[in-house]
Design an enzyme around this catalytic site. Sequence first.
Site, PDB file in Angstrom:
ATOM      1  N   LYS A  91      14.722 -29.992  35.497  1.00  0.00           N
ATOM      2  CA  LYS A  91      13.726 -31.053  35.741  1.00  0.00           C
ATOM      3  C   LYS A  91      13.903 -32.210  34.770  1.00  0.00           C
ATOM      4  O   LYS A  91      13.651 -33.364  35.112  1.00  0.00           O
ATOM      5  CB  LYS A  91      12.307 -30.500  35.671  1.00  0.00           C
ATOM      6  CG  LYS A  91      11.957 -29.766  34.391  1.00  0.00           C
ATOM      7  CD  LYS A  91      12.007 -28.268  34.565  1.00  0.00           C
ATOM      8  CE  LYS A  91      12.097 -27.565  33.245  1.00  0.00           C
ATOM      9  NZ  LYS A  91      12.072 -26.132  33.327  1.00  0.00           N
TER      10      LYS A  91
ATOM     11  N   LYS B 289       8.089 -32.584  35.564  1.00  0.00           N
ATOM     12  CA  LYS B 289       7.790 -32.084  36.915  1.00  0.00           C
ATOM     13  C   LYS B 289       6.894 -33.073  37.663  1.00  0.00           C
ATOM     14  O   LYS B 289       7.097 -33.352  38.845  1.00  0.00           O
ATOM     15  CB  LYS B 289       7.116 -30.705  36.814  1.00  0.00           C
ATOM     16  CG  LYS B 289       8.032 -29.646  36.179  1.00  0.00           C
ATOM     17  CD  LYS B 289       7.277 -28.386  35.778  1.00  0.00           C
ATOM     18  CE  LYS B 289       8.204 -27.398  35.085  1.00  0.00           C
ATOM     19  NZ  LYS B 289       7.508 -26.280  34.439  1.00  0.00           N
TER      20      LYS B 289
ATOM     21  N   ASP C 236       7.654 -30.912  29.395  1.00  0.00           N
ATOM     22  CA  ASP C 236       8.199 -30.153  30.531  1.00  0.00           C
ATOM     23  C   ASP C 236       7.363 -30.415  31.793  1.00  0.00           C
ATOM     24  O   ASP C 236       7.899 -30.693  32.867  1.00  0.00           O
ATOM     25  CB  ASP C 236       8.191 -28.660  30.164  1.00  0.00           C
ATOM     26  CG  ASP C 236       8.457 -27.771  31.353  1.00  0.00           C
ATOM     27  OD1 ASP C 236       9.627 -27.657  31.740  1.00  0.00           O
ATOM     28  OD2 ASP C 236       7.487 -27.210  31.912  1.00  0.00           O
TER      29      ASP C 236
ATOM     30  N   GLY D 133       9.842 -17.816  34.820  1.00  0.00           N
ATOM     31  CA  GLY D 133      10.399 -16.465  34.814  1.00  0.00           C
ATOM     32  C   GLY D 133      11.601 -16.362  35.739  1.00  0.00           C
ATOM     33  O   GLY D 133      11.822 -17.222  36.601  1.00  0.00           O
TER      34      GLY D 133
ATOM     35  N   GLU E  41      10.429 -22.967  27.297  1.00  0.00           N
ATOM     36  CA  GLU E  41      11.689 -23.707  27.229  1.00  0.00           C
ATOM     37  C   GLU E  41      12.428 -23.334  25.945  1.00  0.00           C
ATOM     38  O   GLU E  41      11.819 -22.823  24.991  1.00  0.00           O
ATOM     39  CB  GLU E  41      11.404 -25.214  27.199  1.00  0.00           C
ATOM     40  CG  GLU E  41      10.727 -25.732  28.439  1.00  0.00           C
ATOM     41  CD  GLU E  41      11.553 -25.483  29.687  1.00  0.00           C
ATOM     42  OE1 GLU E  41      12.633 -26.039  29.826  1.00  0.00           O
ATOM     43  OE2 GLU E  41      11.093 -24.708  30.545  1.00  0.00           O
TER      44      GLU E  41
ATOM     45  N   THR F  36      17.924 -16.741  31.434  1.00  0.00           N
ATOM     46  CA  THR F  36      16.936 -16.045  32.265  1.00  0.00           C
ATOM     47  C   THR F  36      17.128 -16.387  33.743  1.00  0.00           C
ATOM     48  O   THR F  36      17.181 -15.493  34.602  1.00  0.00           O
ATOM     49  CB  THR F  36      15.511 -16.490  31.831  1.00  0.00           C
ATOM     50  OG1 THR F  36      15.391 -16.266  30.433  1.00  0.00           O
ATOM     51  CG2 THR F  36      14.439 -15.727  32.559  1.00  0.00           C
TER      52      THR F  36
ATOM     53  N   GLY G  19       8.261 -23.590  39.268  1.00  0.00           N
ATOM     54  CA  GLY G  19       8.938 -22.293  39.430  1.00  0.00           C
ATOM     55  C   GLY G  19       9.074 -21.847  40.866  1.00  0.00           C
ATOM     56  O   GLY G  19       9.743 -22.497  41.667  1.00  0.00           O
TER      57      GLY G  19
ATOM     58  N   GLU H 292      14.363 -27.673  43.810  1.00  0.00           N
ATOM     59  CA  GLU H 292      13.085 -26.965  44.022  1.00  0.00           C
ATOM     60  C   GLU H 292      12.673 -26.162  42.793  1.00  0.00           C
ATOM     61  O   GLU H 292      11.498 -26.127  42.416  1.00  0.00           O
ATOM     62  CB  GLU H 292      13.231 -26.024  45.233  1.00  0.00           C
ATOM     63  CG  GLU H 292      11.986 -25.240  45.585  1.00  0.00           C
ATOM     64  CD  GLU H 292      10.887 -26.131  46.158  1.00  0.00           C
ATOM     65  OE1 GLU H 292       9.939 -26.407  45.401  1.00  0.00           O
ATOM     66  OE2 GLU H 292      10.969 -26.552  47.326  1.00  0.00           O
TER      67      GLU H 292
END
Length: 432
Positions: free
Chosen positions: A111, A211, A207, A308, A196, A18, A140, A135
């Site tokens: 991450k 972050k 996840d 996304g 994920e 993606t 996202g 970043e």
Amino acid sequence: MTDRQTPPLRLGIAGLGTVGGGVVAIVQQHAALLAARSGRRIEITAVSARNRSRDRGVDLSSYAWEDDPVALARRPDVDMLIEVMGGEDGPAKAAIETAIAEGKHVVTANKALMAVHGQAMAEGAEAAGVALRYEAGVAGGIPVIKALGEGLAANGVTRVMGVMNGTCNYILTEMEKTGADYADVLEDAQRLGYAEADPSFDVGGIDAAHKLALLAALGFGTRVDFKGVVIEGIERITLADIRHASDMGFRIKLLGVAQMTENGLEQRMTPCLVPAASPIGQLDGVTNAVQLEGDMVGDVFLQGPGAGAGPTASAIMADVVDVARGLSVPAFGLPAAQLAEAPRAGDRSSAAFYLRLSLKDRPGALAKVAAALGEEGVSIHRMRQYDHDGECAPVLIVTHEAPRGAIDGAMGRIGAMEESLAAPVALRIEEV
Ligand code: HSE
């Protein structure tokens, strides 16, 4: 204007899922814009993925293909590795290490890798004099690494807080809106490309914890410490919890909080109740939000799409443009050797809590609950009992602020009562 003398920045993209597809689309659609903003052309020269024949909806015909991402990282016509494969070890790590050793810049959305190996990676990049940027790995499309590491560089950071998993927020808000089943909503999130590869990373809080660990390191100048994050996922949150919380003026969010306490660095990623009317309480769907609190600036609130193709690729390309412009910023805001090792504070800080109890409805049950709370020094602020479901009477309690240890003590006592039909649930109510 583009400087025609400056050679193009040549990208090698490892991973064409993606996010990789989104990166290719931006490079192709915004070539002129990127060149103007960077002062040089940005080109893709080579790509790498597991499956060569899959249709990804973008034209890859003019790029060289490598089956092995490490070979991609070694190519002399690649100046920068874009790593969007994921996975904290294995090929992603090997490709990044190779790129750094070859003196190439690295931009990654990974991450997990940065949360676990970030210190070593930052040291390696610094020694090689190359950029290491991530970043896209946090929230996202929200430019939070830039905001925290650069925009708030003049602040002592007091707290960093965020809803940083789109899949969880999507599940919690869809369940609330539609009464839909947890499993169905998770399936939607997977279909929409938010989740994920292993969705237990999403719903289990891992996840989002990756972050948070990255933001904590950047905010507090500490070595990234993923293992120091207290993690609890959303798996045990029921539709009834969501509805009960709403009745009491709250919404449930998978909320990350990092703050420096007298016991050390507190990092927790757990389901929390927040006031429904607060900005974090109002987040719907895949939207992420981060609240950054600095001693000079006060509170800064950033909100945007957290997952996304478009949003994540937007963050990747912002890093690419920064490097193309010649901007050089240490991965965690300080030279890697100066990052401090902070003691782990667990989740001991005090808060008000929401308690859900499943009690047999019989005389004296509530008195025993009140006694257990009282003996642990926990004061009741509000309480409700709902209609019976068979033999079980759901009882909800909102406490006054109490130390985590006292709540755990009371939960242990209540859980052991013969009137308790299921393990009691305690969720922190976060002040936002
Ligand atoms: N699975 C992640 C999410 C995507 O749902 O937010 C970006 O890390």
